[in-house]
Design an enzyme around this catalytic site. Structure first.
Site, PDB file in Angstrom:
ATOM      1  N   ARG A 276      26.382  43.794 -14.648  1.00 23.43           N
ATOM      2  CA  ARG A 276      26.836  44.106 -13.168  1.00 23.43           C
ATOM      3  C   ARG A 276      26.187  43.487 -12.110  1.00 23.43           C
ATOM      4  NH1 ARG A 276      26.353  49.489 -13.697  1.00 23.43           N
ATOM      5  NH2 ARG A 276      28.637  49.714 -14.543  1.00 23.43           N
ATOM      6  N   ALA A 277      25.296  43.097 -12.236  1.00 23.14           N
ATOM      7  CA  ALA A 277      24.477  42.116 -10.902  1.00 23.14           C
ATOM      8  C   ALA A 277      25.316  40.906 -10.938  1.00 23.14           C
ATOM      9  CB  ALA A 277      23.210  42.068 -11.434  1.00 23.14           C
TER      10      ALA A 277
END
Length: 699
Positions: A276-277
Site C-alpha cells: 500500500r505504501a
C-alpha cells in the site's frame, strides 16, 4: 454559533498540512490524511477550511446515498435509478463523533417493523452521508474499537453492509478519510493507521511575531466572520480554481518507469510493510505533478510524496516514533541521478501557493500558526519517545550475585541519584485481568458486558432495539398467539414481546504501575530488567486497549510520574528517564496509588483498575515502615482493587518481603522470570479481590 468556516488561505503557515489536504482534494484516491499534533494547532480548522474548496458533485435526485447520475449504484437501497441529470450540490464533510453508536455510523434497521409488518425500513447512517465526500474524525485515536472495525470494513470494500437477524442492507460507501489526533492521548491501531494515505505533524510556533499574527486573525474572524471571509474570498477562489485545474490535468500526468523505480526503491529501503505504501506514494507523486501544472512526475515529486506517505508506515511497535530519515531518503534517490527519463522540474514547485513562491500572499506568513496555532513538527518534548531498542548501549553490569548498593546511611542525608538505566528488551507477558464482570470501555483484557461478543442472555430493550434475540422474542410471543387472534402462518408480535441480546466481551482497564525506584533497586542489571518488565507490561496494555498511569517512589516520598492516560508512548518515555536512588517509601507509593484510583473512579466509574506493584518489598524511612506499608496495602485491598505484585528481589539471600506485600494486597506475586508468557514455572495466576473471590487465568 457561526456557520462560516475559517478560510484555509488565512491559516498562518503549516505548509505541509495544507499541501496534504489539497493533494487529497486534487486526487481523492490518495486516501485521506492523518493530522498529528498538540492541542490548539488548528487541525480541525484546516480540515473544515479545505472542505469548502472541494468541487461540487452531481447526485441523483432524492437519493439518500448520493449516487452518481452518470454511474448509479445498481444495488442502491433507494434504486433502481433511471437515467436523469440529477442535482449538483457541494461536497459534504461528515463529522464522526468519537462517542457515536454503531447504528449512527452504519445506519439502523427497524427490526420491529421487519418482524411485525415484513417491511425493510432502513435509516442511513454517517457512512451513507459521507459517500463521495469527506468523513472527518476528530480525535480519531479515541474512537472505540467496534467503530474502528466498521470503518476498516467500509474503507476496504467501498461499501457498508448492515446485517440484523436475517435482514440485510448494502450501499456504496467510498469517502475521503481525514482524522486528527493528539499523540499524548494514545496511538492508533496499526490497521487503521495504514488506511490513511498521508500523515503530517503540526505544532504551535515558538516565534512571537507568528503567534501575534495567529491571534490577530483569529480575533478578527470571531468579531465578524462574514467580513473576514470576504477579505480572503479572492485567495479562496484562486485556490479553488487551481484545485479544479489540477483535477482536470491529473488524468494526463505520466508516471514513468524511472519514477516508479524511485518509489519502489524508497519503499524497499525504508522496509515498509506491504504494497500500500508504494501505491499511495505513486498516487501522491502524480497529484503533486498535477498540482504543479506538470504532466510528468519528477524526482522532487517522489521525494515529497515519500515524506507524506511513509512516516506512519515505518512503526514496528508502539514505542517507535513516526518519521522519516531525510538523509537516507536523499541517499536512495541519488542512486538514480544518472537516469534522464524525467524532465527538469518547472520553476514553480509543488509547495507553492496559488500566487507563487515569492508572492506576499496570505499563505506566506510563516512556518506556523492557524486560528489556534500550528506549524512545524515538534523537535523535542517531555513526552518524547525512547530511542529504538537497537541503539541502546547499556553499561557493563555487575555479577549476578553482587549485592545491591546500600541506601543513604543518615536519615537526613540527601539521596544519591543513579543515572537512568536503559531498559532491557521487551517480551510477551502473561495476561492478568480484573475479576468479575465489568461494563467499561471496549478492550481486550477483562470480562465485560459489551454491544459485541458472544450472546449470554436476553432482556427487554432499553431504548431502540438494535440487537434482537430472536429465540427469546419468539418464546415471549408464542403463548399469546391464540388470544391475539392469529389465523395465518405468521407470528403476531407486539412491542412487549421483543427481547434484545445480552452479550459478553472484553473491556479495557486502568493499569496503574507503582514502580520502586529506590536505592535497593539501583543495581544496573536489576533496574534494566525491571524497566524491561514494565516496558513489556506497557506494550501488553497498549495491545489490550488499556489506560495506563505510573507512580514512582524513592527518597522521601512518591510522585505521579504519569497521570492516567491512553498514551503508552508517554509511559515508555517516563520509564526511560526514570532515575533511581535513596530510601524506599513503599507506604507513600501505595497511598499515592490509592488517591489516584479514588480520583479516577469519580472521573470514569465504569473503568475498573488493575494495580501492578513493581518492587522487592523492602520499606525504609520513618518508624515501622513495613507495618505502614502493610496498612496502606490493606486499604487498597479493602477498596476492592485488583492487584499484582512483581517481585524484583535478586541475589542468593532473599527476604520474601514482596510475598508479604502480596498477602496484604490479596494479590498474586510473580517474579521477573515468571512474568514471561513462555515461562513454565507458574501455569495459573490468580487475582483476588477484597471479598476473597478469585479469577484463575491459564497461561
Amino acid at each position: 454559533m457561526t456557520t462560516t468556516p475559517y478560510p484555509l488561505t488565512a491559516i498562518v503557515g503549516m505548509a505541509d498540512l495544507r499541501l496534504a489536504l489539497l493533494l487529497n482534494a486534487v486526487s481523492p484516491a490518495v486516501g485521506g490524511v492523518l493530522i498529528r499534533g498538540e492541542k490548539g494547532t488548528a487541525k480541525s480548522t484546516a480540515v473544515r477550511g479545505v472542505a469548502t474548496l472541494m468541487p461540487h458533485l452531481a447526485v441523483v435526485n432524492n437519493c439518500r446515498f448520493s449516487c452518481d447520475p452518470a454511474a448509479p449504484d445498481p444495488t442502491c437501497p433507494d434504486g433502481p435509478h433511471e437515467a436523469e441529470a440529477g442535482d449538483v450540490r457541494p461536497t459534504r464533510m461528515v463529522e464522526l463523533p468519537v462517542g457515536a453508536s454503531e447504528d449512527r455510523l452504519v445506519g439502523a434497521l427497524d427490526i420491529e417493523r421487519a418482524l411485525s409488518d415484513g417491511v425493510k425500513s432502513f435509516e442511513p447512517g454517517l457512512l451513507a452521508d459521507a459517500h463521495r465526500g469527506v468523513l472527518y474524525v476528530d480525535e480519531v485515536n479515541l474512537l472505540h474499537d467496534h467503530l474502528v472495525d466498521l470503518l476498516l470494513d467500509a474503507a476496504a470494500m467501498g461499501a457498508t453492509y448492515i446485517e440484523r437477524e436475517g435482514v440485510s442492507v448494502r450501499h456504496a460507501s467510498r469517502f475521503l478519510l481525514v482524522g486528527t489526533m493528539n499523540p499524548e492521548e494514545g496511538e492508533l491501531r496499526p490497521q487503521l493507521l495504514d488506511r490513511f494515505g498521508l500523515t503530517v505533524e503540526v505544532a504551535a510556533s515558538r516565534e512571537p511575531d507568528e503567534r501575534v499574527e495567529v491571534v490577530r486573525r483569529r480575533l478578527a474572524f470571531d468579531e465578524d466572520p462574514a467580513a473576514f471571509a470576504a477579505k480572503w474570498a479572492a485567495e479562496e477562489d484562486a485556490l479553488r480554481e487551481r484545485i479544479a485545474a489540477a483535477r482536470a490535468l491529473l488524468p494526463s500526468v505520466r508516471l514513468g518507469d524511472g519514477a516508479l523505480r524511485r518509489i519502489a526503491a524508497v519503499c524497499a529501503g525504508f522496509e515498509v510493510d506491504g504494497m500500500r505504501a508504494d501505491i499511495v506514494t505513486a498516487r501522491t507523486a502524480t497529484a503533486l505533478a498535477a498540482w504543479a501544472g506538470r504532466t510528468d512526475v519528477v524526482t522532487e515529486d517522489v521525494r515529497q510524496a515519500a515524506l507524506l506517505a511513509l512516516p506512519h508506515r515505518r512503526r514496528r511497535n508502539p514505542f517507535d516514533a513516526p518519521g522519516l530519515d531525510e538523509a537516507k531518503l536523499d541517499e536512495i534517490l541519488r542512486q538514480f541521478e544518472d537516469e534522464d527519463d524525467d524532465p527538469e522540474p518547472e520553476p514553480e514547485g509543488p509547495d507553492d501557493g496559488p500566487q507563487g513562491p515569492d508572492d506576499n500572499g496570505p499563505d506566506d506568513s510563516g512556518p506556523d500558526g492557524g486560528p489556534d496555532g500550528g506549524g512545524e513538527p515538534p523537535q523535542s518534548s517531555e513526552g518524547e519517545l525512547p530511542a529504538p531498542r537497537e541503539e541502546r548501549q547499556p553499561a557493563p553490569e555487575p555479577a549476578e550475585g553482587e549485592a545491591a548498593p546500600q541506601e543513604a546511611p543518615a536519615p537526613g542525608a540527601a539521596a544519591q541519584d543513579a543515572a537512568p538505566v536503559a531498559a532491557a528488551d521487551p517480551f510477551r507477558t502473561r495476561k492478568f485481568d480484573v475479576p468479575g464482570l465489568g461494563e467499561g470501555a471496549a478492550g481486550r483484557r477483562s470480562r465485560s458486558r459489551t454491544p459485541h461478543g458472544r450472546t449470554t442472555g436476553a432482556r427487554r430493550p432499553r431504548g431502540a432495539l438494535s440487537r434482537l434475540h430472536l429465540a427469546a422474542t419468539v418464546q415471549a410471543a408464542a403463548p399469546h398467539q391464540r388470544a391475539r387472534g392469529r389465523t395465518g402462518r405468521g407470528l403476531v408480535v407486539r412491542r412487549d414481546d421483543l427481547r434484545e441480546a445480552v452479550r459478553e466481551g472484553r473491556e479495557g482497564n486502568l493499569v496503574l504501575f507503582v514502580v520502586d525506584a529506590s536505592g535497593s533497586m539501583a543495581a544496573r542489571k536489576r533496574m534494566s530488567a525491571v524497566k524491561g518488565a514494565v516496558l513489556s507490561l506497557l506494550l501488553d496494555a497498549y495491545q489490550r486497549r488499556d489506560k495506563i498511569g505510573m507512580i514512582t517512589f524513592r527518597g522521601s516520598g512518591a510522585e505521579v510520574a504519569l497521570p492516567p492516560t491512553s498514551s503508552v508512548d508517554a509511559g515508555a518515555a517516563r520509564l526511560e528517564k526514570l532515575p533511581t536512588g535513596g530510601r524506599t517509601p513503599l507506604a507513600a507509593g501505595l497511598l499515592q496509588a490509592h488517591e489516584v484510583l479514588r480520583v479516577e473512579r469519580l472521573r470514569d466509574p465504569s473503568r475498573r483498575p488493575l494495580l501492578v506493584v513493581v518492587t522487592d518489598g523492602r520499606a525504609t524511612g520513618g518508624p515501622e515502615p513495613l507495618a505502614r506499608a502493610a496498612r496502606a496495602a490493606g486499604l487498597l485491598a479493602a477498596g476492592g482493587t485488583a492487584s499484582v505484585v512483581v517481585d524484583c528481589e535478586a541475589g542468593p539471600v532473599r527476604l520474601g518481603l514482596a510475598a508479604e506485600l502480596g498477602r496484604s494486597l490479596l494479590a498474586p506475586v510473580v517474579t521477573l522470570d515468571d512474568l514471561r508468557a513462555d515461562s513454565v514455572s507458574a501455569l495459573v495466576r490468580t487475582v483476588r479481590n477484597s471479598n476473597g473471590n478469585t479469577s484463575r487465568r491459564a497461561a
